[in-house]
Design an enzyme around this catalytic site. Structure first.
Site, PDB file in Angstrom:
ATOM      1  N   GLY A  29       1.517  56.797  29.403  1.00 38.81           N
ATOM      2  CA  GLY A  29       0.963  57.811  28.663  1.00 38.81           C
ATOM      3  C   GLY A  29       0.365  58.786  30.227  1.00 38.81           C
ATOM      4  N   ASP A  86      -2.217  55.585  20.953  1.00 38.57           N
ATOM      5  CA  ASP A  86      -1.409  57.161  19.503  1.00 38.57           C
ATOM      6  C   ASP A  86      -3.254  57.231  18.571  1.00 38.57           C
ATOM      7  OD1 ASP A  86       0.814  58.417  21.102  1.00 38.57           O
ATOM      8  OD2 ASP A  86       1.264  56.278  20.701  1.00 38.57           O
ATOM      9  N   LYS A  97       0.650  52.301  19.226  1.00 36.91           N
ATOM     10  CA  LYS A  97       1.467  53.009  20.366  1.00 36.91           C
ATOM     11  C   LYS A  97       2.881  52.871  19.963  1.00 36.91           C
ATOM     12  CE  LYS A  97       0.116  50.656  23.779  1.00 36.91           C
ATOM     13  NZ  LYS A  97      -0.395  52.407  25.190  1.00 36.91           N
ATOM     14  N   GLY A  98       3.506  53.655  20.841  1.00 35.49           N
ATOM     15  CA  GLY A  98       4.458  54.145  21.136  1.00 35.49           C
ATOM     16  C   GLY A  98       5.180  55.002  21.606  1.00 35.49           C
ATOM     17  N   GLY A  99       3.984  56.120  21.788  1.00 36.52           N
ATOM     18  CA  GLY A  99       4.579  57.244  21.824  1.00 36.52           C
ATOM     19  C   GLY A  99       5.405  57.987  22.994  1.00 36.52           C
ATOM     20  N   GLU A 106       3.958  47.166  27.313  1.00 38.72           N
ATOM     21  CA  GLU A 106       3.104  47.463  26.542  1.00 38.72           C
ATOM     22  C   GLU A 106       2.130  46.125  25.847  1.00 38.72           C
ATOM     23  OE1 GLU A 106       2.346  52.383  26.337  1.00 38.72           O
ATOM     24  OE2 GLU A 106       2.543  50.983  24.929  1.00 38.72           O
ATOM     25  N   LYS A 124      -8.043  59.942  18.800  1.00 38.56           N
ATOM     26  CA  LYS A 124      -7.379  59.414  18.440  1.00 38.56           C
ATOM     27  C   LYS A 124      -8.265  58.281  17.407  1.00 38.56           C
ATOM     28  CE  LYS A 124      -4.116  60.136  21.601  1.00 38.56           C
ATOM     29  NZ  LYS A 124      -3.327  59.819  22.722  1.00 38.56           N
TER      30      LYS A 124
HETATM   31  C1  5RP Z   1       3.023  54.862  25.304  1.00 39.02           C
HETATM   32  C2  5RP Z   1       1.674  55.004  24.668  1.00 39.02           C
HETATM   33  C3  5RP Z   1       1.000  55.653  25.364  1.00 39.02           C
HETATM   34  O1  5RP Z   1      -0.424  54.835  25.008  1.00 39.02           O
HETATM   35  C4  5RP Z   1       0.183  56.813  23.931  1.00 39.02           C
HETATM   36  O2  5RP Z   1       1.642  57.169  23.151  1.00 39.02           O
HETATM   37  C5  5RP Z   1      -1.196  57.471  24.247  1.00 39.02           C
HETATM   38  O3  5RP Z   1      -0.221  58.148  24.885  1.00 39.02           O
HETATM   39  P1  5RP Z   1      -0.823  59.679  25.340  1.00 39.02           P
HETATM   40  O4  5RP Z   1      -2.251  58.660  26.527  1.00 39.02           O
HETATM   41  O5  5RP Z   1      -0.016  60.395  26.247  1.00 39.02           O
HETATM   42  O6  5RP Z   1      -1.243  59.963  24.423  1.00 39.02           O
HETATM   43  O7  5RP Z   1       1.970  53.969  23.115  1.00 39.02           O
HETATM   44  O8  5RP Z   1       4.136  54.408  24.837  1.00 39.02           O
END
Ligand code: 5RP
Length: 236
Positions: A29, A86, A97-99, A106, A124
Site C-alpha cells: 500500500g 485501512d 486491512k485489504g484495501g 499480509e 485511520k
Molecule cells: C493492502 C492494505 C493496506 O495496508 C491498506 O489498504 C492501507 O493502504 P494505504 O497505506 O495505501 O492507505 O491492507 O492490502
C-alpha cells in the site's frame, strides 16, 4: 500536515524498530511504500536486513531499491513486519486491512513475525463507536463465488449486521484478481462491533481464503498526527 506527509512520517518512525541483521516483512500500500523507500535508503547506507514482501508490487519496489529479499518458504520466521492498515481500532489494535487486496499474504507474513508494526495517518485510527466504516475486504476463491458470497451474507446477518457485499472490480469492470488468483468481496457493513466473532464466522466458510480483520496480530501502531507520531501499544 497532509495525509501523504502523515503516512511518510509514520513510515519513517517505523525505522526505529529495525535493527541490523533483522528479518523484516514488507507490507503493501501507499504507506508501506513510504517505509520500503525509507528502508531502501538505510540499506544503501549499509543496513543489513533480509525482507519478505507481502505482494508482487512491494517485491518489485523493494527489488528496485536494492533491498535483499527472501520468501516465507526460505525465511519462515521474521523479527518484525511493518504494514499499513485501512482502520485501526484504538486499544486492542484490531485492524481492517485489504484495501489494496493483499490481505491474505499480509496476514500470513505478519503472523509469522515476532512483532507487527502498523503505520498510518491519523484518519485511520478509530474508536469502538466508529470502527468498521471501511468496507471489510474478504478474499474468496473464484470457484463457486456466488455460493460463497451467499454464505457470507447469511453469516453476517446471523450476527445482526447487514450491508452490501460487492465483488471488487478493476477499472473497466473486470473482477479484481489478487496475487493469489482470488476475488475480493468488499463487505459494506458500516460498523463492526464484534470483530472477533465476525472474523471467526467468515473464516469458517468454505471458499473464503482469508478475511481482512486482523485480531491480536498487531503489537504497536504508529499513527502520525499534526502533533507528531503517536505510539500506541496493543492493550489486552
Ligand atoms: C493492502 C492494505 C493496506 O495496508 C491498506 O489498504 C492501507 O493502504 P494505504 O497505506 O495505501 O492507505 O491492507 O492490502
Amino acid at each position: 500536515m497532509s495525509i501523504e506527509e502523515q503516512k511518510k512520517a509514520a513510515a519513517v518512525a517505523a525505522l526505529d524498530y529495525i535493527e541490523n541483521g533483522m528479518k523484516v516483512g514488507l507490507g503493501t500500500g501507499s504507506t508501506a511504500n513510504y517505509f520500503i523507500d525509507a528502508l531502501g535508503e538505510r540499506v544503501k547506507g549499509g543496513l543489513d536486513v533480509l525482507c519478505v514482501p507481502t505482494s508482487i508490487a512491494s517485491e518489485e519496489r523493494a527489488r528496485e531499491l536494492g533491498i535483499p529479499l527472501s520468501t516465507l518458504d526460505d525465511t519462515p520466521e521474521l523479527d518484525v513486519t511493518v504494514d499499513g492498515a485501512d482502520e485501526i481500532l484504538e486499544g486492542p489494535l484490531v485492524l481492517i486491512k485489504g484495501g489494496g487486496g493483499a490481505l491474505t499474504r499480509e496476514k500470513i507474513v505478519a503472523s509469522s513475525s515476532k512483532k507487527m508494526v502498523v503505520i498510518a495517518d491519523a484518519g485511520k485510527l478509530k474508536s469502538a463507536g466508529d470502527f468498521g466504516a471501511f468496507p471489510l475486504p474478504v478474499e474468496i476463491l473464484p470457484f463457486g463465488a456466488r455460493a460463497t458470497i451467499l454464505k457470507m451474507r447469511r453469516a453476517i446477518e446471523k450476527l445482526g449486521m447487514s450491508g452490501e457485499l460487492v465483488v471488487r472490480e478493476k477499472n473497466g469492470g473486470e473482477a479484481f484478481v489478487t496475487d493469489n488468483g482470488g476475488f475480493i468481496v468488499d463487505c459494506h457493513l458500516g460498523h463492526v462491533t464484534q470483530p472477533e466473532k465476525l472474523a471467526g464466522k467468515l473464516r469458517r466458510i468454505p471458499g473464503v481464503v482469508e478475511q481482512g480483520l486482523f485480531v491480536g496480530i498487531a503489537s504497536v501502531a504508529l499513527v502520525a498526527t499534526d502533533e507528531g507520531v503517536r505510539v500506541l501499544e496493543k492493550q489486552a
